[in-house]
Design a protein around this motif. Structure first.
Motif, PDB file in Angstrom:
ATOM      1  N   HIS A  72       0.991  -0.985   0.179  1.00 28.14           N
ATOM      2  CA  HIS A  72      -0.102  -0.012  -0.071  1.00 28.14           C
ATOM      3  C   HIS A  72       0.862   1.388   0.027  1.00 28.14           C
ATOM      4  CE1 HIS A  72      -2.922   2.949   1.125  1.00 28.14           C
ATOM      5  NE2 HIS A  72      -3.886   2.227   1.019  1.00 28.14           N
ATOM      6  N   PRO A  73       0.905   1.899  -1.077  1.00 29.97           N
ATOM      7  CA  PRO A  73       1.919   3.067  -1.416  1.00 29.97           C
ATOM      8  C   PRO A  73       1.632   4.187  -0.088  1.00 29.97           C
ATOM      9  CG  PRO A  73       1.207   2.374  -3.474  1.00 29.97           C
ATOM     10  CD  PRO A  73       0.239   1.673  -2.540  1.00 29.97           C
ATOM     11  N   ALA A  74       0.337   4.391   0.100  1.00 31.75           N
ATOM     12  CA  ALA A  74       0.114   5.549   0.868  1.00 31.75           C
ATOM     13  C   ALA A  74       0.837   5.275   2.189  1.00 31.75           C
ATOM     14  CB  ALA A  74      -1.374   5.569   0.925  1.00 31.75           C
ATOM     15  N   ASN A  75       0.970   4.427   2.588  1.00 33.47           N
ATOM     16  CA  ASN A  75       1.659   4.089   3.966  1.00 33.47           C
ATOM     17  C   ASN A  75       3.077   3.250   3.991  1.00 33.47           C
ATOM     18  OD1 ASN A  75       0.485   1.666   4.127  1.00 33.47           O
ATOM     19  ND2 ASN A  75      -0.658   2.009   5.746  1.00 33.47           N
ATOM     20  N   ASP A  76       3.281   2.897   2.651  1.00 33.53           N
ATOM     21  CA  ASP A  76       4.522   2.142   2.521  1.00 33.53           C
ATOM     22  C   ASP A  76       4.527   0.947   3.401  1.00 33.53           C
ATOM     23  OD1 ASP A  76       6.999   1.600   1.315  1.00 33.53           O
ATOM     24  OD2 ASP A  76       8.258   2.596   2.587  1.00 33.53           O
ATOM     25  N   ARG A  77       3.341   0.357   3.470  1.00 32.57           N
ATOM     26  CA  ARG A  77       3.152  -1.201   4.198  1.00 32.57           C
ATOM     27  C   ARG A  77       2.897  -2.148   3.337  1.00 32.57           C
ATOM     28  NH1 ARG A  77       0.986  -0.670  10.060  1.00 32.57           N
ATOM     29  NH2 ARG A  77       1.924  -2.800   9.920  1.00 32.57           N
ATOM     30  N   VAL A  78       3.300  -3.537   3.618  1.00 35.46           N
ATOM     31  CA  VAL A  78       2.868  -4.653   3.050  1.00 35.46           C
ATOM     32  C   VAL A  78       1.854  -5.546   3.827  1.00 35.46           C
ATOM     33  CG1 VAL A  78       3.813  -6.554   1.667  1.00 35.46           C
ATOM     34  CG2 VAL A  78       5.097  -4.598   1.805  1.00 35.46           C
ATOM     35  N   TYR A  79       0.859  -5.866   3.176  1.00 38.77           N
ATOM     36  CA  TYR A  79      -0.136  -6.599   3.872  1.00 38.77           C
ATOM     37  C   TYR A  79      -0.348  -8.000   3.329  1.00 38.77           C
ATOM     38  CZ  TYR A  79      -1.264  -1.869   5.688  1.00 38.77           C
ATOM     39  OH  TYR A  79      -1.158  -0.811   6.457  1.00 38.77           O
ATOM     40  N   PRO A  80      -0.890  -8.824   3.936  1.00 36.67           N
ATOM     41  CA  PRO A  80      -1.365 -10.347   3.366  1.00 36.67           C
ATOM     42  C   PRO A  80      -2.530  -9.796   2.482  1.00 36.67           C
ATOM     43  CG  PRO A  80      -1.280 -10.407   5.929  1.00 36.67           C
ATOM     44  CD  PRO A  80      -0.986  -8.660   5.475  1.00 36.67           C
ATOM     45  N   GLY A  81      -2.498 -10.467   1.198  1.00 45.06           N
ATOM     46  CA  GLY A  81      -3.424 -10.170   0.263  1.00 45.06           C
ATOM     47  C   GLY A  81      -3.827 -11.420  -0.580  1.00 45.06           C
ATOM     48  N   ARG A  82      -4.925 -11.151  -1.297  1.00 44.71           N
ATOM     49  CA  ARG A  82      -5.438 -12.242  -2.231  1.00 44.71           C
ATOM     50  C   ARG A  82      -6.086 -11.335  -3.508  1.00 44.71           C
ATOM     51  NH1 ARG A  82      -9.769 -14.596   1.807  1.00 44.71           N
ATOM     52  NH2 ARG A  82      -8.373 -13.488   3.333  1.00 44.71           N
ATOM     53  N   THR A  83      -5.968 -12.101  -4.513  1.00 49.08           N
ATOM     54  CA  THR A  83      -6.641 -11.861  -5.776  1.00 49.08           C
ATOM     55  C   THR A  83      -7.649 -12.712  -6.256  1.00 49.08           C
ATOM     56  OG1 THR A  83      -4.977 -12.668  -7.310  1.00 49.08           O
ATOM     57  CG2 THR A  83      -4.704 -10.332  -6.456  1.00 49.08           C
ATOM     58  N   GLU A  84      -8.751 -12.423  -6.946  1.00 55.58           N
ATOM     59  CA  GLU A  84      -9.545 -13.436  -7.576  1.00 55.58           C
ATOM     60  C   GLU A  84      -9.938 -12.923  -8.821  1.00 55.58           C
ATOM     61  OE1 GLU A  84     -13.584 -16.236  -6.698  1.00 55.58           O
ATOM     62  OE2 GLU A  84     -12.732 -14.770  -5.019  1.00 55.58           O
ATOM     63  N   ARG A  85      -9.687 -13.461  -9.851  1.00 58.26           N
ATOM     64  CA  ARG A  85     -10.095 -13.051 -11.414  1.00 58.26           C
ATOM     65  C   ARG A  85     -11.311 -13.658 -11.678  1.00 58.26           C
ATOM     66  NH1 ARG A  85     -10.508 -15.065 -15.886  1.00 58.26           N
ATOM     67  NH2 ARG A  85      -9.704 -17.022 -15.440  1.00 58.26           N
ATOM     68  N   SER A  86     -12.237 -12.577 -12.406  1.00 58.29           N
ATOM     69  CA  SER A  86     -13.247 -13.459 -12.845  1.00 58.29           C
ATOM     70  C   SER A  86     -13.533 -12.624 -14.318  1.00 58.29           C
ATOM     71  CB  SER A  86     -14.713 -12.884 -12.054  1.00 58.29           C
ATOM     72  OG  SER A  86     -16.004 -13.447 -12.642  1.00 58.29           O
ATOM     73  N   GLY A  87     -13.298 -13.188 -15.398  1.00 56.90           N
ATOM     74  CA  GLY A  87     -13.241 -12.769 -16.727  1.00 56.90           C
ATOM     75  C   GLY A  87     -12.329 -11.758 -16.971  1.00 56.90           C
ATOM     76  N   ASP A  88     -12.811 -10.736 -17.246  1.00 55.67           N
ATOM     77  CA  ASP A  88     -11.445  -9.271 -17.307  1.00 55.67           C
ATOM     78  C   ASP A  88     -11.782  -8.313 -16.081  1.00 55.67           C
ATOM     79  OD1 ASP A  88     -10.745 -10.118 -19.679  1.00 55.67           O
ATOM     80  OD2 ASP A  88     -12.029  -8.988 -20.845  1.00 55.67           O
ATOM     81  N   ARG A  89     -11.933  -8.888 -14.889  1.00 58.19           N
ATOM     82  CA  ARG A  89     -11.884  -8.313 -13.648  1.00 58.19           C
ATOM     83  C   ARG A  89     -11.173  -9.098 -12.642  1.00 58.19           C
ATOM     84  NH1 ARG A  89     -13.193  -4.544 -16.059  1.00 58.19           N
ATOM     85  NH2 ARG A  89     -15.463  -3.431 -16.262  1.00 58.19           N
ATOM     86  N   LEU A  90     -10.493  -8.271 -12.069  1.00 57.42           N
ATOM     87  CA  LEU A  90      -9.327  -8.727 -10.888  1.00 57.42           C
ATOM     88  C   LEU A  90      -9.598  -8.101  -9.418  1.00 57.42           C
ATOM     89  CD1 LEU A  90      -6.931 -10.777 -10.371  1.00 57.42           C
ATOM     90  CD2 LEU A  90      -5.512  -8.711 -10.950  1.00 57.42           C
ATOM     91  N   ARG A  91     -10.264  -8.660  -8.798  1.00 52.32           N
ATOM     92  CA  ARG A  91     -10.374  -8.167  -7.422  1.00 52.32           C
ATOM     93  C   ARG A  91      -9.380  -8.361  -6.534  1.00 52.32           C
ATOM     94  NH1 ARG A  91     -14.621  -6.329  -4.171  1.00 52.32           N
ATOM     95  NH2 ARG A  91     -14.558  -6.782  -2.038  1.00 52.32           N
ATOM     96  N   LEU A  92      -8.634  -7.307  -6.108  1.00 54.65           N
ATOM     97  CA  LEU A  92      -7.408  -7.122  -5.334  1.00 54.65           C
ATOM     98  C   LEU A  92      -7.982  -6.986  -3.608  1.00 54.65           C
ATOM     99  CD1 LEU A  92      -4.114  -7.422  -5.407  1.00 54.65           C
ATOM    100  CD2 LEU A  92      -4.769  -4.897  -5.272  1.00 54.65           C
ATOM    101  N   LYS A  93      -7.437  -7.697  -2.588  1.00 50.78           N
ATOM    102  CA  LYS A  93      -7.970  -7.553  -1.282  1.00 50.78           C
ATOM    103  C   LYS A  93      -6.643  -7.596  -0.471  1.00 50.78           C
ATOM    104  CE  LYS A  93     -11.528  -9.023   2.018  1.00 50.78           C
ATOM    105  NZ  LYS A  93     -12.452  -9.969   1.948  1.00 50.78           N
ATOM    106  N   GLY A  94      -6.616  -6.516   0.244  1.00 46.29           N
ATOM    107  CA  GLY A  94      -5.377  -6.609   1.680  1.00 46.29           C
ATOM    108  C   GLY A  94      -6.129  -6.464   2.717  1.00 46.29           C
ATOM    109  N   CYS A  95      -5.499  -7.314   3.894  1.00 46.73           N
ATOM    110  CA  CYS A  95      -6.141  -7.209   5.151  1.00 46.73           C
ATOM    111  C   CYS A  95      -5.178  -6.944   6.208  1.00 46.73           C
ATOM    112  CB  CYS A  95      -6.777  -8.519   5.482  1.00 46.73           C
ATOM    113  SG  CYS A  95      -8.336  -8.815   4.431  1.00 46.73           S
ATOM    114  N   VAL A  96      -5.538  -6.563   7.411  1.00 42.24           N
ATOM    115  CA  VAL A  96      -4.620  -6.634   8.417  1.00 42.24           C
ATOM    116  C   VAL A  96      -5.555  -7.169   9.886  1.00 42.24           C
ATOM    117  CG1 VAL A  96      -3.545  -4.462   7.876  1.00 42.24           C
ATOM    118  CG2 VAL A  96      -5.615  -4.196   9.136  1.00 42.24           C
ATOM    119  N   ALA A  97      -4.859  -7.221  11.079  1.00 45.53           N
ATOM    120  CA  ALA A  97      -5.263  -7.583  11.984  1.00 45.53           C
ATOM    121  C   ALA A  97      -6.062  -8.803  11.872  1.00 45.53           C
ATOM    122  CB  ALA A  97      -6.586  -6.567  12.479  1.00 45.53           C
TER     123      ALA A  97
END
Length: 131
Positions: A89-114
């Motif tokens: 996450h560039p805004a706070n220069d931190r790296v988080y556990p994340g996942r992506t899920e592709r559906s057709g021509d869409r890619l949902r990206l999700k990052g979580c904390v805690a």
């Protein structure tokens, strides 16, 4: 000779399948803080990573501090178009556990904390498939 040809064909087929991963290519992020970016999803070893290749503001293309940075890191396929790894996450220069899920021509990206209690997500649109 027949066995060697079959083995070569099988190896070539597997390499082609790996190269044809449907998440590979260029994706456009959602607008965030007045701008968006093109992120190229590419192989990084056995995983997939996403590097910022272009950035845009409301008036068009511009150079930003994130150009060339790796946003998506070490995403490993979980099958079914899903990947797990890390997201920067560039805004706070931190790296988080994340996942992506592709559906057709869409890619949902999700990052979580805690431990997944607080998450943020974006849905990206495909710009170009990998060649």
């Amino acid at each position: 000779m027949q066995f060697r040809r079959a083995l070569f064909g099988a190896a070539f087929g597997l390499a082609g399948a790996a190269a044809a991963d449907p998440v590979l290519g260029t994706w456009q992020t959602e607008v965030d803080d007045g701008g968006c970016a093109h992120v190229e999803m590419r192989r990084c070893g056995e995983a997939v990573c996403g590097v910022v290749t272009r950035t845009f503001d409301a008036e068009g293309e511009y150079l930003s501090e994130t150009l060339g940075e790796m946003l998506v890191r070490g995403m490993v396929s979980q099958g079914g178009g899903r990947y797990e790894g890390r997201v920067w996450h560039p805004a706070n220069d931190r790296v988080y556990p994340g996942r992506t899920e592709r559906s057709g021509d869409r890619l949902r990206l999700k990052g979580c904390v805690a431990g997944g209690l607080v998450c943020a997500s974006q849905t990206w649109a495909r710009v170009r498939r990998a060649v």
